[in-house]
Design an enzyme around this catalytic site. Sequence first.
Site, mmCIF file in Angstrom:
data_model
loop_
_atom_site.group_PDB
_atom_site.id
_atom_site.type_symbol
_atom_site.label_atom_id
_atom_site.label_comp_id
_atom_site.label_asym_id
_atom_site.label_seq_id
_atom_site.Cartn_x
_atom_site.Cartn_y
_atom_site.Cartn_z
ATOM 1 N N LYS A 98 0.844 -1.198 0.000
ATOM 2 C CA LYS A 98 0.000 0.000 0.000
ATOM 3 C C LYS A 98 0.886 1.257 0.000
ATOM 4 O O LYS A 98 0.692 2.159 -0.794
ATOM 5 C CB LYS A 98 -0.916 -0.024 1.229
ATOM 6 C CG LYS A 98 -1.810 1.181 1.336
ATOM 7 C CD LYS A 98 -2.798 1.057 2.486
ATOM 8 C CE LYS A 98 -3.489 2.405 2.686
ATOM 9 N NZ LYS A 98 -4.453 2.400 3.770
ATOM 10 N N GLU B 91 10.382 -4.771 4.640
ATOM 11 C CA GLU B 91 10.434 -6.160 4.180
ATOM 12 C C GLU B 91 10.170 -6.245 2.684
ATOM 13 O O GLU B 91 10.904 -6.894 1.929
ATOM 14 C CB GLU B 91 9.383 -7.014 4.908
ATOM 15 C CG GLU B 91 9.633 -7.244 6.381
ATOM 16 C CD GLU B 91 9.037 -6.162 7.273
ATOM 17 O OE1 GLU B 91 8.818 -5.018 6.782
ATOM 18 O OE2 GLU B 91 8.803 -6.441 8.458
ATOM 19 N N GLY C 86 -4.882 -1.677 4.985
ATOM 20 C CA GLY C 86 -4.051 -2.804 4.539
ATOM 21 C C GLY C 86 -4.721 -4.151 4.775
ATOM 22 O O GLY C 86 -4.755 -5.016 3.902
ATOM 23 N N ARG C 87 -5.272 -4.335 5.981
ATOM 24 C CA ARG C 87 -5.870 -5.646 6.312
ATOM 25 C C ARG C 87 -7.247 -5.829 5.699
ATOM 26 O O ARG C 87 -7.890 -6.859 5.907
ATOM 27 C CB ARG C 87 -5.886 -5.850 7.834
ATOM 28 C CG ARG C 87 -6.524 -4.720 8.617
ATOM 29 C CD ARG C 87 -6.157 -4.804 10.094
ATOM 30 N NE ARG C 87 -6.645 -3.660 10.864
ATOM 31 C CZ ARG C 87 -5.991 -2.518 11.003
ATOM 32 N NH1 ARG C 87 -4.815 -2.325 10.412
ATOM 33 N NH2 ARG C 87 -6.491 -1.539 11.741
ATOM 34 N N GLU D 79 -4.891 -6.520 14.811
ATOM 35 C CA GLU D 79 -4.374 -5.208 14.400
ATOM 36 C C GLU D 79 -5.496 -4.166 14.474
ATOM 37 O O GLU D 79 -5.240 -2.983 14.677
ATOM 38 C CB GLU D 79 -3.778 -5.283 12.975
ATOM 39 C CG GLU D 79 -2.858 -4.117 12.659
ATOM 40 C CD GLU D 79 -2.023 -4.322 11.390
ATOM 41 O OE1 GLU D 79 -0.822 -4.623 11.486
ATOM 42 O OE2 GLU D 79 -2.593 -4.180 10.294
ATOM 43 N N HIS E 81 -5.155 -33.178 17.693
ATOM 44 C CA HIS E 81 -4.038 -34.003 18.150
ATOM 45 C C HIS E 81 -2.907 -33.134 18.679
ATOM 46 O O HIS E 81 -1.768 -33.592 18.777
ATOM 47 C CB HIS E 81 -3.563 -34.898 17.006
ATOM 48 C CG HIS E 81 -4.677 -35.794 16.525
ATOM 49 N ND1 HIS E 81 -4.935 -37.017 17.095
ATOM 50 C CD2 HIS E 81 -5.632 -35.593 15.588
ATOM 51 C CE1 HIS E 81 -6.001 -37.555 16.499
ATOM 52 N NE2 HIS E 81 -6.434 -36.700 15.585
ATOM 53 N N LYS F 156 9.288 -0.816 14.347
ATOM 54 C CA LYS F 156 9.912 -0.443 13.067
ATOM 55 C C LYS F 156 10.982 0.626 13.291
ATOM 56 O O LYS F 156 12.080 0.550 12.740
ATOM 57 C CB LYS F 156 8.854 0.141 12.107
ATOM 58 C CG LYS F 156 7.855 -0.860 11.553
ATOM 59 C CD LYS F 156 6.940 -0.170 10.541
ATOM 60 C CE LYS F 156 5.726 -1.007 10.201
ATOM 61 N NZ LYS F 156 4.749 -0.319 9.364
HETATM 62 O O1 F6P Z 1 3.083 -2.848 9.752
HETATM 63 C C1 F6P Z 1 1.725 -3.060 9.643
HETATM 64 C C2 F6P Z 1 1.242 -2.772 8.254
HETATM 65 O O2 F6P Z 1 1.166 -1.402 8.071
HETATM 66 C C3 F6P Z 1 -0.087 -3.439 7.985
HETATM 67 O O3 F6P Z 1 -1.157 -2.727 8.465
HETATM 68 C C4 F6P Z 1 -0.034 -3.581 6.518
HETATM 69 O O4 F6P Z 1 -0.986 -4.493 6.051
HETATM 70 C C5 F6P Z 1 1.382 -4.028 6.320
HETATM 71 O O5 F6P Z 1 2.114 -3.300 7.267
HETATM 72 C C6 F6P Z 1 1.963 -3.846 4.956
HETATM 73 O O6 F6P Z 1 1.927 -2.507 4.563
HETATM 74 P P1 F6P Z 1 2.143 -2.109 3.051
HETATM 75 O O7 F6P Z 1 1.060 -2.717 2.252
HETATM 76 O O8 F6P Z 1 2.097 -0.606 3.032
HETATM 77 O O9 F6P Z 1 3.486 -2.624 2.623
#
Ligand code: F6P
Length: 547
Positions: free
Chosen positions: A207, A213, A267-268, A353, A384, A512
């Site tokens: 987003k 990452e 995002g979620r 979240e 199990h 972060k």
């Molecule tokens: O760190 C949390 C977050 O902001 C989530 O809410 C989001 O889904 C995820 O990181 C990834 O964010 P992006 O889509 O901006 O890379």
Amino acid sequence: MIDTAKLVLRKLIEHHSNTKGQMILELFDGNPNRFDEYSCEHDGMLFDYSKNNISEQTLSLLLELASSAAVFEKRDALFAGMHINTTEDRAVQHMALRNNSADKVEVDGQDIMGNILEVREAMSIFSRAVRNGSIKGKGGRFTDVVNIGIGGSDLGPAMAVAALAPYHALEDDVPNVHFVSNIDGADISDVLAKVPASTTLFIIASKTFTTQETMTNAATARSWFVRECGENAVQDHFVALSTALDRTAEFGIDESRTFGFWDWVGGRYSIWSAIGLSLMLAIGPEHFEEFLNGAHAADNHFQKASPRENIPLLMALIGVYHRNVCGYETHAVLPYDQHLSRFPAYLQQLDMESNGKRIGLDGEEVDNDTGPIVWGEPGTNGQHAFYQLIHQGTSIIPSDFLVAAQANDVIGDHHEKLVANAFAQTEALMLGKTKAQVVSELKLKGMDEDEINRLAPHKVFPGNRPTSTFLYPKLTPFVLGQLIALYEHKVFVQGAIWNINSFDQWGVELGKELASELLPLVMGEESENVRNGSTDGLLKAFHQMRS
Ligand code: F6P
């Protein structure tokens, strides 16, 4: 919670203490219609909540709680596109992404449906072309797609691609879809080892297009790809999904290969947007449309069904009862559907979240518990592993069971055995087994009295443990859309009752920030500053181990 809601919560707490010792089974004994009265249905999805320890009086107080917390007014504000995400000053309109009616949806006075349909059409054209081979890679037809994203830009598509595996397996030429999320290099290197560069399409899903990452994995994928196929092929092999179109251009992804979305999509909650491209590539645009339709049906249900028949409202109220009245800390999601293996992880982000908050909309610390810990694994595997604790442990764990009436893959009597196990677990959790039953069973086996007395307490099941069951015809794209949207609205209602902002996530920021501060120290930079005994000790030990 606002004051009017707090008053009703107090009534609920009093009601609970007056009904201590009430057994769920007795509620069935007292009402032969309990199943019919404590279950409801929408578009083929059955929600059975009869195996929860709630009576008419509990329900009527819970519905009073919803009204007193202004849940219905807040729901209307959500659908009207008000800026209910107050700390980020944004509307929350992921429902518009699945709106298949002719109705306009406005955010800040603008109809947003035109832009939504335009992006979806571009995604469909692109997906069809990739699937039929008219858009190719350097080495020919795309055999593999790698979605690079994290959080909402990974969990939704990864969960849904797995859930709907039977809908891509139908077509031979559909590319295999892989997901890379973790900053741990093992994640990307495992995937790159499996895919041929010249027929792999990379989707960079973020987003913000700033997430460490995703940007690190994207850069690694790009360098690997350039080494294999050359710089000139990048434009044909990289696609971006983002709200930050300036940053996608900077990364070198052509506008024609960029699918946008908007800040009113959290995002979620973004699986319904361009973030769903990997899913659309896997199942095709028609099935993706059905997925959206399932969610839209759930939106209509949430808006129009009466409170007593409103599934997400009931899910939320039962959850609030468990959390704030009974004091249960966790909530298990147990899909008896192997393809839903990532669903609990997906719901962890959605719920934790959204509602893992301790400050209310008024800026004050809340004085009640908020979001529970959400966890789970598919059945029967969990039986199990951790069900021992659910049956006989000291914590009571309200659990959702998810079961399909029909399997997508019919193999012998596997499905009937699966369903028997699911129903058996909810029954066992409710009924339990008394000491008298245990003793008589052991006597029948011919065990002597001393041995019976020694063993019996261990074999007793307290029972009276709450469960809800979702029973759906089959795990189709429509049903998956329904399920996700029902949980989304459940989370919304709970946030509304707790009077928190379910749509921000400031709690992810500190880690972060500190990771950025620590990176140079991990890389070996010297620092005079003392951080804290533990982190300094770990850094020292880390460098010693590496030297
Ligand atoms: O760190 C949390 C977050 O902001 C989530 O809410 C989001 O889904 C995820 O990181 C990834 O964010 P992006 O889509 O901006 O890379």
